[in-house]
Design a protein around this motif. Structure first.
Motif, PDB file in Angstrom:
ATOM      1  N   GLY A   1       0.802  -1.217   0.000  1.00 12.28           N
ATOM      2  CA  GLY A   1       0.000   0.000   0.000  1.00 12.28           C
ATOM      3  C   GLY A   1       0.834   1.266   0.000  1.00 12.28           C
ATOM      4  O   GLY A   1       2.062   1.237  -0.104  1.00 12.28           O
ATOM      5  N   ARG A   2       0.130   2.400   0.103  1.00  9.31           N
ATOM      6  CA  ARG A   2       0.790   3.700   0.119  1.00  9.31           C
ATOM      7  C   ARG A   2       1.479   3.941   1.463  1.00  9.31           C
ATOM      8  O   ARG A   2       1.182   3.281   2.458  1.00  9.31           O
ATOM      9  N   GLU A   3       2.377   4.918   1.467  1.00 11.75           N
ATOM     10  CA  GLU A   3       3.138   5.213   2.683  1.00 11.75           C
ATOM     11  C   GLU A   3       2.223   5.657   3.825  1.00 11.75           C
ATOM     12  O   GLU A   3       1.348   6.504   3.655  1.00 11.75           O
ATOM     13  N   ARG A   4       2.471   5.063   4.995  1.00 16.07           N
ATOM     14  CA  ARG A   4       1.752   5.425   6.213  1.00 16.07           C
ATOM     15  C   ARG A   4       2.768   5.420   7.353  1.00 16.07           C
ATOM     16  O   ARG A   4       3.384   4.387   7.625  1.00 16.07           O
ATOM     17  N   SER A   5       2.965   6.552   7.994  1.00 19.86           N
ATOM     18  CA  SER A   5       3.938   6.667   9.080  1.00 19.86           C
ATOM     19  C   SER A   5       3.246   6.519  10.430  1.00 19.86           C
ATOM     20  O   SER A   5       2.125   7.000  10.619  1.00 19.86           O
ATOM     21  N   ARG A   6       3.936   5.869  11.347  1.00 15.72           N
ATOM     22  CA  ARG A   6       3.426   5.760  12.714  1.00 15.72           C
ATOM     23  C   ARG A   6       3.596   7.083  13.443  1.00 15.72           C
ATOM     24  O   ARG A   6       4.515   7.858  13.165  1.00 15.72           O
ATOM     25  N   ASP A   7       2.742   7.318  14.401  1.00 15.27           N
ATOM     26  CA  ASP A   7       2.858   8.484  15.260  1.00 15.27           C
ATOM     27  C   ASP A   7       4.196   8.448  15.994  1.00 15.27           C
ATOM     28  O   ASP A   7       4.587   7.409  16.552  1.00 15.27           O
ATOM     29  N   ILE A   8       4.917   9.568  16.013  1.00 12.55           N
ATOM     30  CA  ILE A   8       6.260   9.596  16.584  1.00 12.55           C
ATOM     31  C   ILE A   8       6.258   9.264  18.072  1.00 12.55           C
ATOM     32  O   ILE A   8       7.163   8.596  18.580  1.00 12.55           O
ATOM     33  N   ASN A   9       5.229   9.691  18.804  1.00 13.92           N
ATOM     34  CA  ASN A   9       5.174   9.409  20.237  1.00 13.92           C
ATOM     35  C   ASN A   9       4.960   7.922  20.511  1.00 13.92           C
ATOM     36  O   ASN A   9       5.471   7.387  21.500  1.00 13.92           O
ATOM     37  N   SER A  10       4.224   7.250  19.622  1.00 18.81           N
ATOM     38  CA  SER A  10       4.029   5.803  19.772  1.00 18.81           C
ATOM     39  C   SER A  10       5.343   5.066  19.566  1.00 18.81           C
ATOM     40  O   SER A  10       5.647   4.097  20.260  1.00 18.81           O
ATOM     41  N   ILE A  11       6.132   5.528  18.592  1.00 16.94           N
ATOM     42  CA  ILE A  11       7.439   4.912  18.337  1.00 16.94           C
ATOM     43  C   ILE A  11       8.362   5.119  19.531  1.00 16.94           C
ATOM     44  O   ILE A  11       9.014   4.177  20.008  1.00 16.94           O
ATOM     45  N   LEU A  12       8.419   6.348  20.027  1.00 19.51           N
ATOM     46  CA  LEU A  12       9.277   6.647  21.176  1.00 19.51           C
ATOM     47  C   LEU A  12       8.877   5.832  22.393  1.00 19.51           C
ATOM     48  O   LEU A  12       9.724   5.315  23.131  1.00 19.51           O
ATOM     49  N   SER A  13       7.578   5.685  22.606  1.00 15.42           N
ATOM     50  CA  SER A  13       7.091   4.904  23.744  1.00 15.42           C
ATOM     51  C   SER A  13       7.489   3.444  23.622  1.00 15.42           C
ATOM     52  O   SER A  13       7.914   2.812  24.606  1.00 15.42           O
ATOM     53  N   GLU A  14       7.383   2.887  22.404  1.00 16.95           N
ATOM     54  CA  GLU A  14       7.747   1.482  22.202  1.00 16.95           C
ATOM     55  C   GLU A  14       9.241   1.269  22.431  1.00 16.95           C
ATOM     56  O   GLU A  14       9.649   0.301  23.093  1.00 16.95           O
ATOM     57  N   ILE A  15      10.073   2.165  21.905  1.00 21.69           N
ATOM     58  CA  ILE A  15      11.521   2.021  22.071  1.00 21.69           C
ATOM     59  C   ILE A  15      11.912   2.190  23.532  1.00 21.69           C
ATOM     60  O   ILE A  15      12.757   1.450  24.055  1.00 21.69           O
ATOM     61  N   ASP A  16      11.306   3.146  24.211  1.00 23.61           N
ATOM     62  CA  ASP A  16      11.597   3.359  25.632  1.00 23.61           C
ATOM     63  C   ASP A  16      11.282   2.111  26.446  1.00 23.61           C
ATOM     64  O   ASP A  16      12.062   1.690  27.315  1.00 23.61           O
ATOM     65  N   GLU A  17      10.138   1.487  26.153  1.00 21.66           N
ATOM     66  CA  GLU A  17       9.756   0.261  26.860  1.00 21.66           C
ATOM     67  C   GLU A  17      10.736  -0.870  26.556  1.00 21.66           C
ATOM     68  O   GLU A  17      11.108  -1.637  27.453  1.00 21.66           O
ATOM     69  N   LEU A  18      11.171  -0.964  25.302  1.00 23.00           N
ATOM     70  CA  LEU A  18      12.150  -1.996  24.930  1.00 23.00           C
ATOM     71  C   LEU A  18      13.460  -1.819  25.688  1.00 23.00           C
ATOM     72  O   LEU A  18      14.028  -2.781  26.210  1.00 23.00           O
ATOM     73  N   VAL A  19      13.949  -0.596  25.739  1.00 25.70           N
ATOM     74  CA  VAL A  19      15.208  -0.328  26.440  1.00 25.70           C
ATOM     75  C   VAL A  19      15.071  -0.654  27.922  1.00 25.70           C
ATOM     76  O   VAL A  19      15.972  -1.245  28.540  1.00 25.70           O
ATOM     77  N   ARG A  20      13.934  -0.288  28.503  1.00 22.93           N
ATOM     78  CA  ARG A  20      13.694  -0.595  29.920  1.00 22.93           C
ATOM     79  C   ARG A  20      13.647  -2.105  30.155  1.00 22.93           C
ATOM     80  O   ARG A  20      14.006  -2.580  31.240  1.00 22.93           O
ATOM     81  N   ASP A  21      13.212  -2.852  29.142  1.00 22.23           N
ATOM     82  CA  ASP A  21      13.130  -4.310  29.263  1.00 22.23           C
ATOM     83  C   ASP A  21      14.452  -5.002  28.941  1.00 22.23           C
ATOM     84  O   ASP A  21      14.521  -6.237  28.932  1.00 22.23           O
ATOM     85  N   GLY A  22      15.475  -4.232  28.626  1.00 21.12           N
ATOM     86  CA  GLY A  22      16.791  -4.821  28.418  1.00 21.12           C
ATOM     87  C   GLY A  22      17.206  -5.008  26.976  1.00 21.12           C
ATOM     88  O   GLY A  22      18.270  -5.590  26.703  1.00 21.12           O
ATOM     89  N   TYR A  23      16.411  -4.514  26.018  1.00 19.99           N
ATOM     90  CA  TYR A  23      16.797  -4.632  24.608  1.00 19.99           C
ATOM     91  C   TYR A  23      17.891  -3.616  24.303  1.00 19.99           C
ATOM     92  O   TYR A  23      17.804  -2.455  24.705  1.00 19.99           O
ATOM     93  N   ARG A  24      18.923  -4.067  23.588  1.00 23.23           N
ATOM     94  CA  ARG A  24      20.093  -3.225  23.343  1.00 23.23           C
ATOM     95  C   ARG A  24      20.367  -2.997  21.862  1.00 23.23           C
ATOM     96  O   ARG A  24      21.202  -2.181  21.513  1.00 23.23           O
ATOM     97  N   ASP A  25      19.694  -3.715  20.980  1.00 25.28           N
ATOM     98  CA  ASP A  25      19.936  -3.590  19.540  1.00 25.28           C
ATOM     99  C   ASP A  25      18.576  -3.444  18.861  1.00 25.28           C
ATOM    100  O   ASP A  25      17.835  -4.420  18.733  1.00 25.28           O
ATOM    101  N   ILE A  26      18.243  -2.228  18.453  1.00 23.07           N
ATOM    102  CA  ILE A  26      16.901  -1.921  17.946  1.00 23.07           C
ATOM    103  C   ILE A  26      17.013  -1.425  16.509  1.00 23.07           C
ATOM    104  O   ILE A  26      17.777  -0.497  16.220  1.00 23.07           O
ATOM    105  N   THR A  27      16.258  -2.055  15.620  1.00 26.08           N
ATOM    106  CA  THR A  27      16.288  -1.689  14.205  1.00 26.08           C
ATOM    107  C   THR A  27      14.961  -1.074  13.795  1.00 26.08           C
ATOM    108  O   THR A  27      13.901  -1.684  13.987  1.00 26.08           O
ATOM    109  N   LEU A  28      15.010   0.120  13.226  1.00 27.94           N
ATOM    110  CA  LEU A  28      13.822   0.794  12.711  1.00 27.94           C
ATOM    111  C   LEU A  28      13.535   0.282  11.307  1.00 27.94           C
ATOM    112  O   LEU A  28      14.420   0.250  10.451  1.00 27.94           O
TER     113      LEU A  28
END
Length: 271
Positions: A207-234
């Protein structure tokens, strides 16, 4: 009401519907013997990320994830269409599940991913693979709990092919994810592509380009880092196009905010 509010409300309504079917399916599954789910993935990292959502929703419904299809009561195949060989291989694997269905009539088989976005493949699955219970396009992944619940209730087969309107749907946030790694994570930041290169099928199947809300992305990455994830690929079909729908937001702004707002020791990649 602003456009952002409308998108937010659509996200909530789609997520609530998905959550409702997860609960309804879980009630059925809890009342039976343990049931198992297997997810088969073909293709790119975006497909791998989508499969983690498929596994997450299956787990939320009460299924136990297994690594062998022979043990499963629910099989979901996430297909690829970037090359004909990948499509033929996926169809071959799906064809083998006919024998598993014969041994276990209660087995539920679902097929999704890029291959199903092509009308002729959808028709092929519908008429040549009668043991497949549901087929869904890349923009309908949040409807999988609905399809599984209907299959559990022995309702008719379901076919949800993406169309232009479906691909314009707001991105549903908050779907459960079962990550394969304890330190490495995929984070989708956008879907689809607007380039329509002559050699590429992506705009037609994603389909056509659809971007996620930036705050949702930041929240997901923050939760991942808090859970111990160290290698995150966008991830995205074209990450350079992130944020084109928004005002004063692009990939550079996203990267800057990740680095400035999320504390911890981690590595960010993008592709």
């Amino acid at each position: 009401m602003t456009e952002n509010n409308i998108i937010s409300q659509n996200n909530v309504s789609h997520l609530n519907l998905s959550s409702d079917y997860i609960i309804r399916a879980r009630e059925i599954i809890k009342a039976s013997e343990p049931r198992y789910a297997f997810v088969e993935t073909f293709g790119c990292q975006q497909n791998e990320a989508d499969s983690e959502k498929l596994a997450g929703m299956a787990e939320a419904m009460g299924y136990i994830i297994v690594s062998e299809p022979e043990k499963a009561d629910l099989i979901m195949v996430n297909t690829c269409a970037i090359r004909e060989h990948a499509e033929k291989r996926a169809l071959s694997i799906i064809g083998q599940y006919k024998h598993l269905k014969a041994k276990n009539p209660d087995l539920i088989v679902g097929v999704g991913g890029c291959m199903t976005a092509q009308k002729y493949r959808m028709e092929q699955l519908k008429f040549s693979y009668p043991y497949v219970d549901f087929v869904f396009g890349t923009s309908s992944i949040d409807r999988v709990p609905e399809f599984v619940f209907n299959a559990l209730m022995k309702k008719k087969r379901q076919f949800a092919q993406d169309n232009d309107e479906e691909s314009k749907r707001s991105i549903v946030e908050g779907l459960p994810v079962r990550r394969e790694s304890s330190y490495k994570a995929w984070v989708s930041i956008m879907y689809g592509c607007n380039n329509f290169c002559s050699y590429c099928i992506v705009p037609y199947v994603r389909g056509r380009e659809r971007s996620r809300d930036i705050n949702s992305i930041l929240s997901e990455i923050d939760e991942l880092v808090r859970d111990g994830y160290r290698d995150i690929t966008l991830l995205g079909q074209n990450v350079n196009s992130y944020g084109k729908e928004f005002e004063n937001i692009d990939i550079s702004v996203l990267l800057e905010r990740i680095c400035n707002e999320i504390e911890g020791d981690y590595r960010i990649r993008f592709m």
